[in-house]
Design an enzyme around this catalytic site. Structure first.
Site, PDB file in Angstrom:
ATOM      1  N   ASP A  66       0.805  -1.190  -0.419  1.00  0.00           N
ATOM      2  CA  ASP A  66      -0.244   0.153  -0.136  1.00  0.00           C
ATOM      3  C   ASP A  66       0.872   1.075  -0.124  1.00  0.00           C
ATOM      4  O   ASP A  66       1.887   1.300   0.766  1.00  0.00           O
ATOM      5  CB  ASP A  66      -0.571  -0.187   1.439  1.00  0.00           C
ATOM      6  CG  ASP A  66      -1.664   1.285   1.362  1.00  0.00           C
ATOM      7  OD1 ASP A  66      -1.875   2.080   0.524  1.00  0.00           O
ATOM      8  OD2 ASP A  66      -2.386   1.604   2.515  1.00  0.00           O
ATOM      9  N   ASP A  72      -3.018   1.904  -5.663  1.00  0.00           N
ATOM     10  CA  ASP A  72      -1.701   2.172  -5.017  1.00  0.00           C
ATOM     11  C   ASP A  72      -2.005   0.761  -4.116  1.00  0.00           C
ATOM     12  O   ASP A  72      -0.610   0.645  -2.706  1.00  0.00           O
ATOM     13  CB  ASP A  72      -1.878   3.314  -4.051  1.00  0.00           C
ATOM     14  CG  ASP A  72      -2.058   3.265  -3.120  1.00  0.00           C
ATOM     15  OD1 ASP A  72      -3.908   2.259  -2.505  1.00  0.00           O
ATOM     16  OD2 ASP A  72      -2.174   3.630  -1.717  1.00  0.00           O
ATOM     17  N   GLU A  73      -3.237  -0.265  -3.901  1.00  0.00           N
ATOM     18  CA  GLU A  73      -2.631  -1.250  -2.904  1.00  0.00           C
ATOM     19  C   GLU A  73      -3.089  -2.078  -3.373  1.00  0.00           C
ATOM     20  O   GLU A  73      -3.921  -3.200  -4.670  1.00  0.00           O
ATOM     21  CB  GLU A  73      -4.256  -1.092  -2.258  1.00  0.00           C
ATOM     22  CG  GLU A  73      -4.336  -1.880  -1.272  1.00  0.00           C
ATOM     23  CD  GLU A  73      -5.155  -1.394  -0.429  1.00  0.00           C
ATOM     24  OE1 GLU A  73      -5.430   0.096  -0.118  1.00  0.00           O
ATOM     25  OE2 GLU A  73      -5.285  -2.121   0.817  1.00  0.00           O
TER      26      GLU A  73
HETATM   27  N1  DCP Z   1      -9.192   7.914  -2.438  1.00  0.00           N
HETATM   28  C1  DCP Z   1      -9.817   8.999  -2.600  1.00  0.00           C
HETATM   29  N2  DCP Z   1     -10.428   8.601  -1.773  1.00  0.00           N
HETATM   30  C2  DCP Z   1     -11.010   8.149  -1.324  1.00  0.00           C
HETATM   31  C3  DCP Z   1      -9.384   7.386  -0.170  1.00  0.00           C
HETATM   32  C4  DCP Z   1      -8.505   7.274  -0.926  1.00  0.00           C
HETATM   33  O1  DCP Z   1     -10.076   9.315  -3.607  1.00  0.00           O
HETATM   34  N3  DCP Z   1     -11.957   8.416   0.251  1.00  0.00           N
HETATM   35  C5  DCP Z   1      -7.544   7.823  -3.472  1.00  0.00           C
HETATM   36  C6  DCP Z   1      -6.511   8.501  -3.022  1.00  0.00           C
HETATM   37  C7  DCP Z   1      -5.523   8.063  -2.453  1.00  0.00           C
HETATM   38  C8  DCP Z   1      -5.690   6.975  -3.144  1.00  0.00           C
HETATM   39  O2  DCP Z   1      -6.843   6.769  -3.221  1.00  0.00           O
HETATM   40  O3  DCP Z   1      -3.349   8.098  -2.651  1.00  0.00           O
HETATM   41  C9  DCP Z   1      -5.450   5.775  -2.270  1.00  0.00           C
HETATM   42  O4  DCP Z   1      -6.028   5.737  -1.044  1.00  0.00           O
HETATM   43  P1  DCP Z   1      -5.138   4.549   0.245  1.00  0.00           P
HETATM   44  O5  DCP Z   1      -6.536   4.509   1.305  1.00  0.00           O
HETATM   45  O6  DCP Z   1      -4.058   3.962  -0.286  1.00  0.00           O
HETATM   46  O7  DCP Z   1      -4.683   6.434   0.824  1.00  0.00           O
HETATM   47  P2  DCP Z   1      -3.457   6.976   0.808  1.00  0.00           P
HETATM   48  O8  DCP Z   1      -3.071   5.627   0.096  1.00  0.00           O
HETATM   49  O9  DCP Z   1      -3.936   8.251   0.561  1.00  0.00           O
HETATM   50  O10 DCP Z   1      -3.061   6.994   2.406  1.00  0.00           O
HETATM   51  P3  DCP Z   1      -2.498   6.237   3.116  1.00  0.00           P
HETATM   52  O11 DCP Z   1      -0.659   6.078   3.535  1.00  0.00           O
HETATM   53  O12 DCP Z   1      -2.962   5.633   4.461  1.00  0.00           O
HETATM   54  O13 DCP Z   1      -2.418   4.304   2.859  1.00  0.00           O
HETATM   55 MG    MG Z   2      -2.282   4.378   0.310  1.00  0.00          MG
END
Ligand code: DCP
Ligand code: MG
Length: 381
Positions: free
Chosen positions: A11, A106-107
């Site tokens: 992730d 991203d996951e």
């Molecule tokens: N995303 C989005 N709306 C949301 C949640 C996430 O558009 N409600 C998008 C933006 C994030 C991406 O999906 O960058 C990946 O989601 P993650 O939940 O993995 O969150 P992040 O990668 O941003 O942060 P973390 O470090 O907690 O994984």
């Molecule tokens: Mg993420």
């Protein structure tokens, strides 16, 4: 006896924000969010860890985020860039295994049980993936290594950001003993409160209860709780995913004052929903239509009906039924369909992914994400 599996959950850390900081190093160290405009009811898609210190998080209104942190830099999302990064990450994963299950851009889960590289040491494989992502993409990724998907996912969060955590099979029992039940997939606020009333706050407490008791309180989810509290999760890493629903929604700059205003907003949403359904190329059949309404007091309601089509008239009727539940101005409207796989079709969304890059492996495109709602407010404002 079945083979002990080696699953890695990968992730990226604050994915969209990390890409934006990479591409504009003058932002490094500043609190930044990626999302819609605060004055146009934009929503935060994500934010970097500097911004998280202010309490900002995904899905928060950008206006609220700005209030919490006036110096917050808000950047509009650039999905093409994120999709390209996702393809590059996927190419790194595919050096180690073909068993990759993308969860979002991203996951992903990777099954490296039979990977011969790094002496089949899953922790070293994860470390190499993280090093390659850092070197080739200039962003960080966190990883969890465990005998199954549920534990790997929890583990990837353990040393986030820019870390990894390995859970060996023999460590699972002790690890779960003190793990809050809230960390279990499917345990939201309501279930957590119910568990709390039964005196259950940790997986250790959960393990002390019988399957019968848990089923009595939680129905079929009771069985799942019983399994998870013992670290049991047999779900395989699936390289194809089955989409269960598709929807589009919009948060309006100005509230929709009444039912008539809501009705006028329906055709644009309907058109976008139809457009996105076409991309599924008849691989799914529709089983239900639904309408989601969020009123200006933030109460939400969803109304659905059995249906095999996407008729606008049905959406109008659902809207009427939903509107009377709140009878006040509306902030957000969404239209959607519940889906079932069409009987004769292959079921991988990846097959119709819009962003196929010839030299790269099957991409974890947006369409791989189960049940994700397309936020028009993010893409259109
Ligand atoms: N995303 C989005 N709306 C949301 C949640 C996430 O558009 N409600 C998008 C933006 C994030 C991406 O999906 O960058 C990946 O989601 P993650 O939940 O993995 O969150 P992040 O990668 O941003 O942060 P973390 O470090 O907690 O994984
Ligand atoms: Mg993420």
């Amino acid at each position: 006896m079945s083979v002990q599996r080696k699953i890695i959950h990968c992730d990226c850390d604050c994915f969209y924000a990390a890409i934006e900081v990479r591409d504009n190093p003058s932002l490094a160290g500043l609190p930044i969010a990626v999302g819609g405009h605060p004055q146009r009811r934009g929503v935060v898609a994500t934010c970097n860890y500097e911004a998280r210190k202010f309490g900002i998080h995904s899905a928060m209104a950008s206006a609220t985020a700005r209030k919490m942190c006036p110096e917050l830099v808000i950047i509009r999302p650039d999905m093409e860039k994120y999709r390209l990064a996702s393809l590059q990450i996927h190419a790194i994963f595919s050096q180690f295994t073909r068993l990759i299950e993308p969860l979002s851009l991203d996951e992903a889960y990777l099954d490296v049980t039979v990977c011969p590289l790094f002496d089949n040491d899953a922790s070293r494989i994860a470390a190499d993936i993280r090093a390659q992502v850092a070197q080739q993409l200039g962003i960080t990724l966190s990883a969890g290594i465990a005998p199954n998907k549920f534990l790997a996912k929890i583990a990837s969060d353990w040393n986030k950001p820019n870390g990894q955590f390995t859970l060996q099979a023999e460590e699972v029992d002790a690890f779960l003993e003190d793990l809050p039940v809230r960390k279990l997939a499917g345990v939201g606020q309501v279930t957590a409160a119910h568990l709390q009333r039964l005196g259950i706050s940790k997986c250790g407490d959960l393990r002390a209860r019988t399957l019968e008791e848990l089923t009595r309180h939680f129905g079929s989810f009771g069985k799942r709780l019983h399994e998870l509290s013992r670290g049991v999760d047999e779900r395989p890493v699936l390289t194809t995913r089955i989409r269960k629903s598709l929807s589009v929604e919009n948060t309006y700059v100005d509230d929709l004052a009444d039912l008539t205003a809501c009705e006028s907003a329906l055709p644009a949403l309907h058109q976008e929903l139809r457009r996105r359904l076409e991309r599924l190329n008849d691989r799914y059949a529709i089983s239900k239509q639904f309408v989601k309404i969020k009123f200006n007091n933030f109460n939400s309601t969803t109304v659905e009906m059995l249906s095999k089509e996407t008729g606008l008239e049905n959406y109008r009727n659902l809207l009427k039924d939903g509107f009377v539940r709140g009878k006040r101005p509306v902030r957000l409207l969404g239209l959607g369909v519940k889906l079932v796989p069409a009987p004769t079709c292959a079921m991988s969304d990846a097959a119709s992914a819009p962003l196929q890059a010839a030299a790269l492996p099957a991409p974890p495109a947006e369409s791989d994400v189960q049940d994700r709602t397309v936020q028009l407010s993010l893409t259109l404002d």
